[in-house]
Design a protein around this motif. Structure first.
Motif, PDB file in Angstrom:
ATOM      1  N   LEU A 174      45.125  15.430  39.435  1.00 35.01           N
ATOM      2  CA  LEU A 174      44.366  15.733  40.747  1.00 35.01           C
ATOM      3  C   LEU A 174      43.640  15.011  42.046  1.00 35.01           C
ATOM      4  O   LEU A 174      43.751  13.379  42.091  1.00 35.01           O
ATOM      5  CB  LEU A 174      43.108  15.487  39.411  1.00 35.01           C
ATOM      6  CG  LEU A 174      43.395  16.181  38.707  1.00 35.01           C
ATOM      7  CD1 LEU A 174      42.183  16.154  37.138  1.00 35.01           C
ATOM      8  CD2 LEU A 174      42.913  18.638  38.673  1.00 35.01           C
ATOM      9  N   GLY A 175      42.879  15.138  43.187  1.00 34.57           N
ATOM     10  CA  GLY A 175      42.803  15.097  44.269  1.00 34.57           C
ATOM     11  C   GLY A 175      41.763  15.284  44.929  1.00 34.57           C
ATOM     12  O   GLY A 175      41.479  17.040  44.675  1.00 34.57           O
ATOM     13  N   THR A 176      40.386  14.767  44.757  1.00 33.58           N
ATOM     14  CA  THR A 176      38.698  15.067  45.202  1.00 33.58           C
ATOM     15  C   THR A 176      38.572  14.638  46.582  1.00 33.58           C
ATOM     16  O   THR A 176      37.806  13.835  47.044  1.00 33.58           O
ATOM     17  CB  THR A 176      38.001  15.511  44.317  1.00 33.58           C
ATOM     18  OG1 THR A 176      38.269  13.693  43.843  1.00 33.58           O
ATOM     19  CG2 THR A 176      38.421  15.714  42.981  1.00 33.58           C
ATOM     20  N   ALA A 177      39.937  13.629  47.342  1.00 35.17           N
ATOM     21  CA  ALA A 177      39.774  13.528  48.856  1.00 35.17           C
ATOM     22  C   ALA A 177      38.318  11.522  47.946  1.00 35.17           C
ATOM     23  O   ALA A 177      37.439  11.520  48.806  1.00 35.17           O
ATOM     24  CB  ALA A 177      38.793  13.808  49.687  1.00 35.17           C
ATOM     25  N   ASN A 178      39.106  11.044  46.840  1.00 35.97           N
ATOM     26  CA  ASN A 178      38.021  10.323  46.014  1.00 35.97           C
ATOM     27  C   ASN A 178      37.001   9.963  45.811  1.00 35.97           C
ATOM     28  O   ASN A 178      35.987   9.217  46.047  1.00 35.97           O
ATOM     29  CB  ASN A 178      38.767   8.460  47.743  1.00 35.97           C
ATOM     30  CG  ASN A 178      39.123   8.190  47.452  1.00 35.97           C
ATOM     31  OD1 ASN A 178      40.143   7.870  46.097  1.00 35.97           O
ATOM     32  ND2 ASN A 178      40.203   7.227  48.819  1.00 35.97           N
ATOM     33  N   GLY A 179      36.797  11.645  45.903  1.00 38.41           N
ATOM     34  CA  GLY A 179      35.441  11.769  45.401  1.00 38.41           C
ATOM     35  C   GLY A 179      34.500  12.545  46.034  1.00 38.41           C
ATOM     36  O   GLY A 179      33.280  13.163  45.996  1.00 38.41           O
ATOM     37  N   ALA A 187      35.034  16.491  37.970  1.00 38.69           N
ATOM     38  CA  ALA A 187      36.460  15.385  38.891  1.00 38.69           C
ATOM     39  C   ALA A 187      36.336  15.173  36.964  1.00 38.69           C
ATOM     40  O   ALA A 187      37.594  15.027  36.715  1.00 38.69           O
ATOM     41  CB  ALA A 187      36.726  14.512  39.951  1.00 38.69           C
ATOM     42  N   ALA A 188      35.474  14.366  36.449  1.00 42.14           N
ATOM     43  CA  ALA A 188      35.706  13.653  35.438  1.00 42.14           C
ATOM     44  C   ALA A 188      35.772  15.199  34.253  1.00 42.14           C
ATOM     45  O   ALA A 188      37.154  14.525  32.927  1.00 42.14           O
ATOM     46  CB  ALA A 188      34.432  12.597  35.422  1.00 42.14           C
ATOM     47  N   GLN A 189      35.226  15.602  34.688  1.00 44.93           N
ATOM     48  CA  GLN A 189      35.942  16.820  32.968  1.00 44.93           C
ATOM     49  C   GLN A 189      36.625  17.267  33.468  1.00 44.93           C
ATOM     50  O   GLN A 189      38.002  17.725  32.074  1.00 44.93           O
ATOM     51  CB  GLN A 189      34.759  18.111  33.282  1.00 44.93           C
ATOM     52  CG  GLN A 189      33.378  17.784  32.979  1.00 44.93           C
ATOM     53  CD  GLN A 189      32.362  19.146  33.135  1.00 44.93           C
ATOM     54  OE1 GLN A 189      32.811  20.527  32.921  1.00 44.93           O
ATOM     55  NE2 GLN A 189      31.495  18.985  33.610  1.00 44.93           N
ATOM     56  N   LEU A 261      40.382  25.643  35.515  1.00 48.36           N
ATOM     57  CA  LEU A 261      40.086  26.634  36.065  1.00 48.36           C
ATOM     58  C   LEU A 261      38.860  27.010  35.705  1.00 48.36           C
ATOM     59  O   LEU A 261      37.691  27.519  36.393  1.00 48.36           O
ATOM     60  CB  LEU A 261      40.684  27.853  36.598  1.00 48.36           C
ATOM     61  CG  LEU A 261      41.882  26.805  37.454  1.00 48.36           C
ATOM     62  CD1 LEU A 261      43.033  27.850  37.340  1.00 48.36           C
ATOM     63  CD2 LEU A 261      41.247  26.493  38.940  1.00 48.36           C
ATOM     64  N   GLN A 262      38.612  27.570  34.581  1.00 42.11           N
ATOM     65  CA  GLN A 262      37.257  28.305  33.246  1.00 42.11           C
ATOM     66  C   GLN A 262      36.547  26.701  33.806  1.00 42.11           C
ATOM     67  O   GLN A 262      35.419  26.971  33.203  1.00 42.11           O
ATOM     68  CB  GLN A 262      38.412  27.810  31.830  1.00 42.11           C
ATOM     69  CG  GLN A 262      39.045  29.416  31.534  1.00 42.11           C
ATOM     70  CD  GLN A 262      39.276  29.768  30.293  1.00 42.11           C
ATOM     71  OE1 GLN A 262      39.912  28.370  29.650  1.00 42.11           O
ATOM     72  NE2 GLN A 262      39.021  30.662  29.743  1.00 42.11           N
ATOM     73  N   ALA A 263      37.021  25.601  33.184  1.00 29.27           N
ATOM     74  CA  ALA A 263      35.511  24.279  33.527  1.00 29.27           C
ATOM     75  C   ALA A 263      35.659  24.164  34.929  1.00 29.27           C
ATOM     76  O   ALA A 263      34.034  23.915  35.271  1.00 29.27           O
ATOM     77  CB  ALA A 263      36.382  22.775  33.306  1.00 29.27           C
ATOM     78  N   VAL A 264      36.534  24.388  36.267  1.00 26.42           N
ATOM     79  CA  VAL A 264      35.713  24.650  37.001  1.00 26.42           C
ATOM     80  C   VAL A 264      34.262  25.649  37.301  1.00 26.42           C
ATOM     81  O   VAL A 264      33.828  25.808  38.296  1.00 26.42           O
ATOM     82  CB  VAL A 264      36.610  24.829  38.110  1.00 26.42           C
ATOM     83  CG1 VAL A 264      36.206  25.277  39.221  1.00 26.42           C
ATOM     84  CG2 VAL A 264      37.579  23.667  38.125  1.00 26.42           C
ATOM     85  N   LEU A 265      34.737  27.492  36.790  1.00 26.19           N
ATOM     86  CA  LEU A 265      33.760  28.320  37.319  1.00 26.19           C
ATOM     87  C   LEU A 265      32.505  27.588  36.180  1.00 26.19           C
ATOM     88  O   LEU A 265      31.154  28.221  36.587  1.00 26.19           O
ATOM     89  CB  LEU A 265      34.919  29.599  35.874  1.00 26.19           C
ATOM     90  CG  LEU A 265      35.633  30.508  37.279  1.00 26.19           C
ATOM     91  CD1 LEU A 265      36.743  31.201  36.266  1.00 26.19           C
ATOM     92  CD2 LEU A 265      34.452  30.550  38.156  1.00 26.19           C
TER      93      LEU A 265
END
Length: 275
Positions: A174-179, A187-189, A261-265
Motif C-alpha cells: 500500500l502506498g500513500t506517498a508517506n501519508g 491507511a491504517a485501516q 475497497l469497502q473500507a475505503v467507501l
C-alpha cells in the motif's frame, strides 16, 4: 519519428459511488509503427499489470468507476510525471517512455529506433494526456456528487525483480506517498485488513509509496483520498509466459481486495456526513 495510434487511450465505466479505480498499466496495445521497432521479447509486453480487470471483477458491484489503460506502458507510462521526473531519487526506475524492460533488456531492436523528443511529445498528447484528463474529470464529477471521494490506483508486479528490490516482494504494498495522499486513519485501516489476508504479507509505504497518480491527485485536505496498491502477481497468476490467470489463487486474495475497497467507501462516506 512520427507516432500515431488508432486505439482510444483508455476504456472507462462510470460508477455511482465515490470511488474511482485506475488501472494505468494493464494496457497491451502497441501501434504497428512502434511494434515493428521493438524486440521480439518486448512485443510480448512482459511488464504488463496482467488481468487486473478480472481480479477486480467486483468493482461494478461496489458501484465504482473504472478507468483502464489500453496502450502498453512501453508506449508511455501513465504513472510517471509528464516531465519524466524520477519519483524515487537514487533508485533505478523506468521512464516516461521506457527504453528497457524490468529485466534491463533493451526494448528497441536498435538504438536508432528509440523515440526522440518529438515522438515522446506526440505519445504524451495522444495517450498520457487523455487518460489523465479523464481521471481528473471523473474525480471532479464524483466529488461534485459526493463531497469526499477516493482514488484506488491498482497495480501488480512480479514478486522477484532484482532491479527494483532485493529478494521477494511483500504481497500487498500500500502506498500513500508517506501519508500525503490519504488520511492516515484510512491507511491504517487498509493496512490492518491487508495484514489479515491469509497467507499474504503486507506493508504500508515500503518500496512502493505510490507513483505519479497517487501523488498528483491525492489531496485529503480537499476531500480526495488516493491509495496505490502494488501487489505480487504470484498472488493471482503465473508470473512467466504466457502469464495465465489463476482463479484458484485469485479467489484467495479477492475477499481482501474487496474488503479494502469497502473500507475505503465507508471512510469517504463518513467524510461526506461530516461535511
Amino acid at each position: 519519428m512520427d507516432f500515431a495510434s488508432t486505439e482510444p487511450a483508455f476504456h472507462f465505466r462510470a460508477g455511482t459511488q465515490p470511488l474511482l479505480i485506475s488501472m494505468p498499466h494493464v494496457g497491451t496495445y502497441l501501434p504497428p509503427m512502434l511494434a515493428e521497432r521493438l524486440s521480439a521479447s518486448a512485443r510480448q509486453v512482459p511488464d504488463t499489470d496482467w488481468h487486473l480487470e478480472q481480479l477486480y471483477n467486483f468493482a461494478d458491484e461496489l458501484g465504482a468507476s473504472v478507468l483502464v489503460a489500453s496502450h502498453s506502458r512501453y508506449v508511455i507510462d501513465l504513472n510517471r510525471p509528464p516531465n519524466n521526473e524520477n519519483l524515487y531519487p537514487g533508485q533505478d526506475t523506468t521512464g516516461l517512455c521506457p527504453l528497457d524492460a524490468f529485466d534491463k533488456t533493451a526494448l528497441y531492436s536498435e538504438v536508432s529506433q528509440q523515440p526522440d523528443a518529438a515522438e515522446i511529445s506526440a505519445r504524451r498528447d495522444a495517450v498520457w494526456q487523455p487518460y489523465h484528463q479523464q481521471l481528473a474529470a471523473e474525480l471532479a464529477r464524483l466529488q461534485a456528487l459526493h463531497g469526499t471521494v477516493a482514488l484506488w490506483d491498482a497495480h501488480s508486479i512480479r514478486s522477484e525483480l532484482p532491479r527494483f528490490f532485493d529478494g521477494r516482494l511483500t504481497d500487498l504494498n500500500l502506498g500513500t506517498a508517506n501519508g500525503a495522499s490519504c488520511d492516515p486513519a484510512l491507511a491504517a485501516q487498509l493496512l490492518a485488513i491487508a495484514q489479515s489476508a491469509p497467507g499474504h504479507s503486507a506493508v504500508l509505504n515500503g518500496r512502493f509509496k505510490g507513483g505519479h497518480i497517487t501523488r498528483q491527485y491525492g489531496r485529503p485536505a480537499d476531500g480526495v483520498h488516493a491509495v496505490q496498491l502494488e501487489m505480487t502477481q504470484c498472488s493471482y497468476m503465473n508470473e512467466s509466459w504466457p502469464f495465465a490467470y489463476r482463479p484458484d489463487l485469485a479467489e484467495r486474495i479477492q475477499p481482501t481486495l474487496k474488503h479494502m475497497l469497502q473500507a475505503v467507501l465507508a471512510f469517504v462516506g463518513q467524510g461526506l456526513s461530516a461535511r
